[in-house]
Design a protein around this motif. Structure first.
Motif, PDB file in Angstrom:
ATOM      1  N   THR A 102       0.737  -1.198  -0.056  1.00  0.00           N
ATOM      2  CA  THR A 102      -0.022   0.120  -0.153  1.00  0.00           C
ATOM      3  C   THR A 102       0.839   1.334   0.283  1.00  0.00           C
ATOM      4  O   THR A 102       0.684   2.127  -0.928  1.00  0.00           O
ATOM      5  CB  THR A 102      -0.890   0.021   1.131  1.00  0.00           C
ATOM      6  OG1 THR A 102      -1.664  -0.941   1.081  1.00  0.00           O
ATOM      7  CG2 THR A 102      -1.981   1.218   1.072  1.00  0.00           C
ATOM      8  N   GLU A 141       2.202  -3.300  -8.249  1.00  0.00           N
ATOM      9  CA  GLU A 141       0.768  -3.793  -8.601  1.00  0.00           C
ATOM     10  C   GLU A 141       0.856  -5.343  -8.911  1.00  0.00           C
ATOM     11  O   GLU A 141       0.072  -6.113  -8.605  1.00  0.00           O
ATOM     12  CB  GLU A 141       0.340  -3.253  -9.963  1.00  0.00           C
ATOM     13  CG  GLU A 141      -0.221  -1.891  -9.772  1.00  0.00           C
ATOM     14  CD  GLU A 141      -0.576  -0.961 -11.053  1.00  0.00           C
ATOM     15  OE1 GLU A 141      -0.251  -1.708 -12.160  1.00  0.00           O
ATOM     16  OE2 GLU A 141      -1.170  -0.150 -11.060  1.00  0.00           O
ATOM     17  N   SER A 172     -19.145   3.312 -10.551  1.00  0.00           N
ATOM     18  CA  SER A 172     -17.680   3.841 -10.741  1.00  0.00           C
ATOM     19  C   SER A 172     -17.623   5.133 -10.216  1.00  0.00           C
ATOM     20  O   SER A 172     -18.363   5.854  -9.812  1.00  0.00           O
ATOM     21  CB  SER A 172     -17.552   3.675 -12.414  1.00  0.00           C
ATOM     22  OG  SER A 172     -18.388   4.829 -12.902  1.00  0.00           O
ATOM     23  N   GLU A 214     -19.178  -4.471  -0.285  1.00  0.00           N
ATOM     24  CA  GLU A 214     -19.024  -3.274  -0.949  1.00  0.00           C
ATOM     25  C   GLU A 214     -18.637  -1.965  -0.107  1.00  0.00           C
ATOM     26  O   GLU A 214     -18.190  -0.907  -0.418  1.00  0.00           O
ATOM     27  CB  GLU A 214     -20.197  -2.788  -1.573  1.00  0.00           C
ATOM     28  CG  GLU A 214     -21.454  -2.512  -0.657  1.00  0.00           C
ATOM     29  CD  GLU A 214     -22.429  -3.774  -0.554  1.00  0.00           C
ATOM     30  OE1 GLU A 214     -23.471  -3.942  -0.342  1.00  0.00           O
ATOM     31  OE2 GLU A 214     -21.747  -5.138  -0.723  1.00  0.00           O
ATOM     32  N   LEU A 239     -12.388  -2.074   1.753  1.00  0.00           N
ATOM     33  CA  LEU A 239     -11.403  -1.639   0.696  1.00  0.00           C
ATOM     34  C   LEU A 239     -10.129  -2.523   1.003  1.00  0.00           C
ATOM     35  O   LEU A 239      -9.812  -2.477   2.281  1.00  0.00           O
ATOM     36  CB  LEU A 239     -11.201  -0.085   0.896  1.00  0.00           C
ATOM     37  CG  LEU A 239     -10.007   0.213   0.168  1.00  0.00           C
ATOM     38  CD1 LEU A 239     -10.240   0.186  -1.538  1.00  0.00           C
ATOM     39  CD2 LEU A 239      -9.695   1.891   0.260  1.00  0.00           C
ATOM     40  N   PHE A 252      -4.368  -0.581  -2.522  1.00  0.00           N
ATOM     41  CA  PHE A 252      -5.194  -0.119  -3.523  1.00  0.00           C
ATOM     42  C   PHE A 252      -4.696   1.216  -4.161  1.00  0.00           C
ATOM     43  O   PHE A 252      -3.749   1.831  -3.857  1.00  0.00           O
ATOM     44  CB  PHE A 252      -6.393   0.462  -2.845  1.00  0.00           C
ATOM     45  CG  PHE A 252      -6.087   1.203  -1.374  1.00  0.00           C
ATOM     46  CD1 PHE A 252      -5.643   2.681  -1.483  1.00  0.00           C
ATOM     47  CD2 PHE A 252      -5.951   0.707   0.002  1.00  0.00           C
ATOM     48  CE1 PHE A 252      -5.507   3.260  -0.327  1.00  0.00           C
ATOM     49  CE2 PHE A 252      -5.586   1.340   1.032  1.00  0.00           C
ATOM     50  CZ  PHE A 252      -5.474   2.711   0.908  1.00  0.00           C
ATOM     51  N   THR A 297      -7.819   5.545  -7.494  1.00  0.00           N
ATOM     52  CA  THR A 297      -9.234   5.270  -8.009  1.00  0.00           C
ATOM     53  C   THR A 297     -10.135   4.547  -7.257  1.00  0.00           C
ATOM     54  O   THR A 297     -11.130   4.759  -6.990  1.00  0.00           O
ATOM     55  CB  THR A 297      -9.074   4.896  -9.379  1.00  0.00           C
ATOM     56  OG1 THR A 297      -8.397   3.547  -9.414  1.00  0.00           O
ATOM     57  CG2 THR A 297      -8.353   5.773 -10.706  1.00  0.00           C
ATOM     58  N   ASP A 298      -9.248   3.293  -6.483  1.00  0.00           N
ATOM     59  CA  ASP A 298     -10.074   2.554  -5.747  1.00  0.00           C
ATOM     60  C   ASP A 298     -10.590   3.136  -4.540  1.00  0.00           C
ATOM     61  O   ASP A 298     -11.779   3.104  -3.999  1.00  0.00           O
ATOM     62  CB  ASP A 298      -9.290   1.138  -5.477  1.00  0.00           C
ATOM     63  CG  ASP A 298      -8.825   0.486  -6.830  1.00  0.00           C
ATOM     64  OD1 ASP A 298      -9.392   0.435  -7.704  1.00  0.00           O
ATOM     65  OD2 ASP A 298      -7.685   0.048  -6.542  1.00  0.00           O
ATOM     66  N   ARG A 307     -13.459   5.596  -5.339  1.00  0.00           N
ATOM     67  CA  ARG A 307     -14.761   5.120  -5.718  1.00  0.00           C
ATOM     68  C   ARG A 307     -15.493   4.530  -4.354  1.00  0.00           C
ATOM     69  O   ARG A 307     -16.522   4.750  -4.225  1.00  0.00           O
ATOM     70  CB  ARG A 307     -14.528   3.690  -6.564  1.00  0.00           C
ATOM     71  CG  ARG A 307     -15.793   3.289  -6.996  1.00  0.00           C
ATOM     72  CD  ARG A 307     -15.296   2.183  -8.262  1.00  0.00           C
ATOM     73  NE  ARG A 307     -14.720   1.079  -7.648  1.00  0.00           N
ATOM     74  CZ  ARG A 307     -13.232   0.715  -8.110  1.00  0.00           C
ATOM     75  NH1 ARG A 307     -13.013   2.003  -9.179  1.00  0.00           N
ATOM     76  NH2 ARG A 307     -12.619   0.110  -7.845  1.00  0.00           N
ATOM     77  N   LYS A 308     -14.575   4.021  -3.378  1.00  0.00           N
ATOM     78  CA  LYS A 308     -15.214   3.470  -2.172  1.00  0.00           C
ATOM     79  C   LYS A 308     -15.651   4.687  -1.389  1.00  0.00           C
ATOM     80  O   LYS A 308     -16.870   4.515  -0.515  1.00  0.00           O
ATOM     81  CB  LYS A 308     -14.022   2.673  -1.250  1.00  0.00           C
ATOM     82  CG  LYS A 308     -13.902   1.417  -1.959  1.00  0.00           C
ATOM     83  CD  LYS A 308     -15.038   0.444  -1.793  1.00  0.00           C
ATOM     84  CE  LYS A 308     -14.615  -0.950  -2.363  1.00  0.00           C
ATOM     85  NZ  LYS A 308     -15.735  -2.006  -2.369  1.00  0.00           N
TER      86      LYS A 308
END
Length: 887
Positions: free
Chosen positions: A520, A553, A742, A845, A848, A852, A855-856, A859-860
């Motif tokens: 992370t 990644e 999204s 949902e 997280l 990450f 963008t992740d 979005r969360k």
């Protein structure tokens, strides 16, 4: 073991109090205690012992808990000659791997034959010094003993297959059992004699002369209880052999044999009757458990089959010899008898006549052979004679007819002609044997000959039937033995694979959280640097930063793959077509249940979509299919169907509540369950299967998954008819509905004030930097207590971002406190995968996963803010379902 270590008095241990233990030892102990795989730590120059719960059974009843913190030489004096040199080599930096090593253990108050596969790896301090040894252990005793015993059974089958006499079969059996086998240190085989009153010793091995009697009256009581075992047709256990018969050597081991088992040898075709007994010594270094006893029962059963087969072969040879002797005597008698005797081939042509025939007809031998004998028949009787003769030969049936035959002097004489089919010992048709006699003078002789031939036919038919029955019995026994051998080998291969997978899974899950925290930080900083250097004049730094991000990644994907392999990831429910899933599993189901069981799939047309984890659905179907297979040992039908159902109020705790559900049904035609079994069906570790056939977790896992998915389970069963298990999953919208929105869907949303709580400074700072780069305002806290202070001081906080695994107050505990103070505040939990059990009641949902991207994260946060009701603590922090916790 963790509780035992905390309460242990370490003042007498060379390790000293745990607070002074080096970091390397603390890390090793943490990995050890959190693993379900047997692990052991040898620490320091005296190799003091620390171990986990999975290792305790290896210590037995005599070494635990005395082993904790004690030097290895003190605890393992009987094996230190093996362990000591290996451990000394590891301290020099040499890791070792030992497979199926014989380790004699005194762990149950006797020296036990045991086998282990284990590895020794050095545990290093931060400066590179080796402080101790880490060992992962697997006990392979059952597999090694199983392979050894299967080898003995194969050798018995091979050596006795060609035995044609009972003495040879007995000799082959005793030679195999006495070939240095630890499980049969000595043996003696007694069989009943022909009168059935006396048991006589046929063969023995490993016993001095006179130790067992050569003859035992069936109605007497002998010291070895041989007659008793035969009379009752039940096994007899003999203990304290040294007090009964003196020292009986075990040959392979220095200890004498202390126990023996007398097994009845079953009589072929006699239900519950015995024809003899096998006396076999018990391995002094093994307990007579179910596996050992089952092996000896198979040996006794094979002996019974081998002896029955040998006796059938002896009977076959006797019948063949008797037939040949009878035929020789018949020809000698017929050639000197006054009766006319003839023999024909299968086509009806005469092949031999005796002297009386030639004297009667006055013709030469060559004139009456073939079809020439018909020249002696009266022309008026010839058509009838031909018809009867040809019909009898075509149908191979005895015949009798009267006709007029020419004598040597030219006169016609009435004769009574009789013929019977003649067969070889193997059943081949040889032709006919007949007599042609004067009706008035030779009737008595003709009848006697007919009776003799009929008796010969009866003997041949009886012999063929007995040989066929004995051959089929032997073939069935061999098929059963081969099937047992194949099943055992498959089970052992599967067990070894599961042990390896479990060890890797335990170690992988233990370090996943720390790896994901590191990734992370790396990934977040790389993303931040990419944005900062975008558009710079010199592109080289940006390329290097991009390489760092791509590598991070790839590392994140690798950790995710390892966690999926180890099965430690959270459930990922999605909209699923159960009909399509079952069709893909058709071939797997057929292979799993085996050829004796018919698999039927009955999909419901226009089936509702279900919200469920696809991987867990496949495990549910396989679990229930295997249960159904085990309930249908003699074959049957397994039906898997789907349906749309609407349920009312539940009547049992395991059933779902009212609503629309997709029903998955697995039905078998097996033994069913009694009421007392059904009442305990969902209890963990409850099973009706034999030892080694099931863990008792199958139905409890099915119930836990169904409840965690929002459904439930029903069982319908009838003893003797079968069982139907219905699993219910919640109905959802069409495929694609309910997908997470999204970040672009929230583009017009205003920035938020985010409370970021994480005990790892690096992770917390990079998370805050990413949020600030996305336009949000950030309030940081390094602990649960600090977070509550920030929340009390800042009324403008819009959402809380909580790390789950924190010391002291975890993210879950902090969320419960927040619910009391700010019930409407949305919450997103951040996890590094290792703490999935804590999140069993949280929807995916609102979780997280580390590591990450920005963008992740965006979005969360924005999704939780957009759907305030779904993201509130009241919705997220519902009391967890008991079935889900059990799962």
């Amino acid at each position: 073991m963790g509780a035992l270590m905390r309460s242990h008095d370490w003042s007498e241990s060379p390790l000293g109090p745990p607070e002074r233990w080096p970091d390397a030892l603390k890390m090793a102990v943490s990995i050890c205690l959190n693993s379900r795989f047997p692990m052991l730590i040898w620490w320091g120059p005296e190799f003091s012992m620390l171990y986990n719960d999975a290792y305790r059974p290896i210590l037995g009843m005599t070494k635990h808990p005395a082993s904790l913190g004690r030097p290895g030489r003190v605890i393992w004096p009987e094996t230190w000659s093996i362990f000591g040199p290996q451990l000394a080599g590891v301290l020099e930096g040499e890791a070792t791997w030992s497979q199926d090593v014989l380790i004699p253990l005194d762990r149950n108050n006797y020296l036990e034959e045991a086998y282990f596969t284990y590895s020794y790896s050095p545990i290093k301090h931060a400066d590179g010094r080796i402080g101790g040894v880490f060992s992962a252990v697997t006990e392979t005793t059952e597999r090694v003993l199983g392979e050894r015993r299967l080898k003995i059974l194969r050798e018995l089958a091979s050596r006795t297959a060609e035995s044609r006499t009972v003495p040879d079969a007995c000799r082959q059996v005793v030679e195999v059992l006495g070939a240095g086998n630890p499980d049969t240190p000595f043996c003696a085989l007694h069989l009943l004699d022909e009168d059935g009153n006396t048991l006589r010793l046929c063969a023995s091995h490993g016993l001095a002369a006179g130790k067992v009697p050569a003859e035992v009256p069936l109605d007497a009581d002998d010291p070895w209880c041989i007659a008793r075992a035969v009379r009752s047709a039940e096994a007899v256990s003999l203990d304290f052999l040294p007090f009964r018969f003196g020292s009986l050597p075990a040959h392979v081991w220095p200890e004498p044999v202390r126990r023996a088992l007398v097994l009845p040898v079953a009589r072929a075709g006699g239900a519950g009757e015995a024809s003899g007994a096998l006396v076999v010594g018990i391995n002094p270094r093994r307990a007579l458990d179910d596996s050992y006893r089952g092996f000896l029962d198979l040996v006794a059963g094979h002996i019974a089959t081998a002896i029955a087969n040998a006796r059938a072969s002896e009977a076959e040879r006797r019948r063949a010899d008797e037939h040949a002797l009878l035929e020789t005597r018949f020809r000698d008698l017929a050639d000197s008898a006054p009766v006319m005797i003839w023999v024909s081939d299968p086509d009806g042509r005469c092949t031999w006549v005796n002297r009386s025939w030639l004297t009667f007809s006055g013709r030469a031998m060559e004139d009456d052979l073939g079809d020439g004998w018909l020249d002696n028949v009266h022309p008026e009787d010839l058509p009838r004679c031909r018809k009867i003769h040809h019909t009898a030969f075509a149908q191979r049936v005895p015949f009798r007819m009267e006709f007029r035959m020419r004598r040597h002097d030219g006169d016609w004489c009435h004769v009574d002609d009789t013929g019977v089919p003649h067969y070889a010992a193997d059943g081949a048709f040889l032709g006919f044997i007949g007599s042609c006699v004067d009706v008035s003078d030779a009737r008595r002789w003709e009848m006697a000959l007919r009776r003799s031939r009929e008796e010969l036919i009866r003997l041949n038919e009886t012999l063929e039937t007995r040989v066929a029955e004995r051959t089929e019995d032997l073939a069935a026994a061999n098929r059963q033995l081969l099937a047992q051998i194949e099943e055992r080998e498959q089970i052992e291969a599967t067990l070894r694979q599961l042990q390896r997978l479990d060890a890797v899974g335990q170690l992988t899950a233990g370090v996943a959280h720390d790896f994901n925290n590191l990734l992370t930080v790396v990934l977040g900083n790389a993303s931040w640097l990419e944005r900062a250097w975008a558009g710079a004049d010199d592109p080289r730094p940006l390329r290097r930063i991009t390489h760092i991000r791509i590598a991070a990644e790839r590392g994140a994907k690798l950790v995710a793959q390892l966690l999926a392999f180890s099965r430690r990831q959270r459930l990922e429910p999605r909209t699923l077509d159960l009909n399509e899933t079952l069709e893909k599993m058709r071939e797997l189901l057929v292979t799993t249940v085996g050829g004796g069981i018919t698999v039927e799939l009955a999909p419901k047309a226009e089936l509702w979509p279900a919200l469920v984890d696809p991987t867990q659905v496949e495990l549910v179907v396989l679990n229930l299919a295997i249960n159904g297979r085990d309930a249908m040992s003699d074959g049957g039908r397994l039906t898997v169907r789907t349906d749309n159902v609407t349920l009312g109020d539940q009547t049992r705790p395991e059933e779902p509540g009212p609503g629309d559900y997709v029903e998955l049904t697995v039905a078998d035609t097996g033994t069913g369950m009694e009421e007392d079994v059904l009442a305990k069906a969902f209890e963990p570790f409850f099973t009706t299967k034999s030892v080694g056939k099931g863990s008792g977790l199958g139905l409890s896992q099915v119930l836990g998954f169904a409840k965690q998915s929002g459904g439930g389970v029903r069982i319908e069963t009838v003893p003797g008819e079968g069982t139907t298990v219905r699993v219910y999953f919640p109905r959802t919208g069409a495929a694609g509905e309910g997908a997470a929105p999204s970040a672009a869907g929230f583009a017009g949303m205003a920035p938020a004030c985010v409370l970021v709580v994480d005990d790892d400074d690096a992770v917390r700072h990079i998370t805050a930097s990413l949020l600030e780069g996305l336009g949000h305002t950030v309030v940081e806290a390094g602990s649960g207590g600090a977070a509550l202070e920030r929340l009390a001081a800042r009324a403008d906080i819009d959402i809380a971002l909580l790390d789950v695994a924190m010391p002291g107050m975890s993210g879950i505990d902090l969320a419960r406190e927040i619910r009391q103070r700010r019930p409407a505040l949305p919450v997103v939990f951040v996890t590094g995968y290792a703490d999935t059990a804590l999140l069993a009641g949280i929807r995916h949902e609102h979780v997280l996963k580390k590591p990450f991207l920005d963008t992740d994260l965006d979005r969360k946060v924005r999704a939780a803010l957009a759907n305030t009701r779904a993201g509130t603590l009241d919705a997220l922090m519902a009391e967890p379902d008991p079935a889900a916790e059990a799962d």
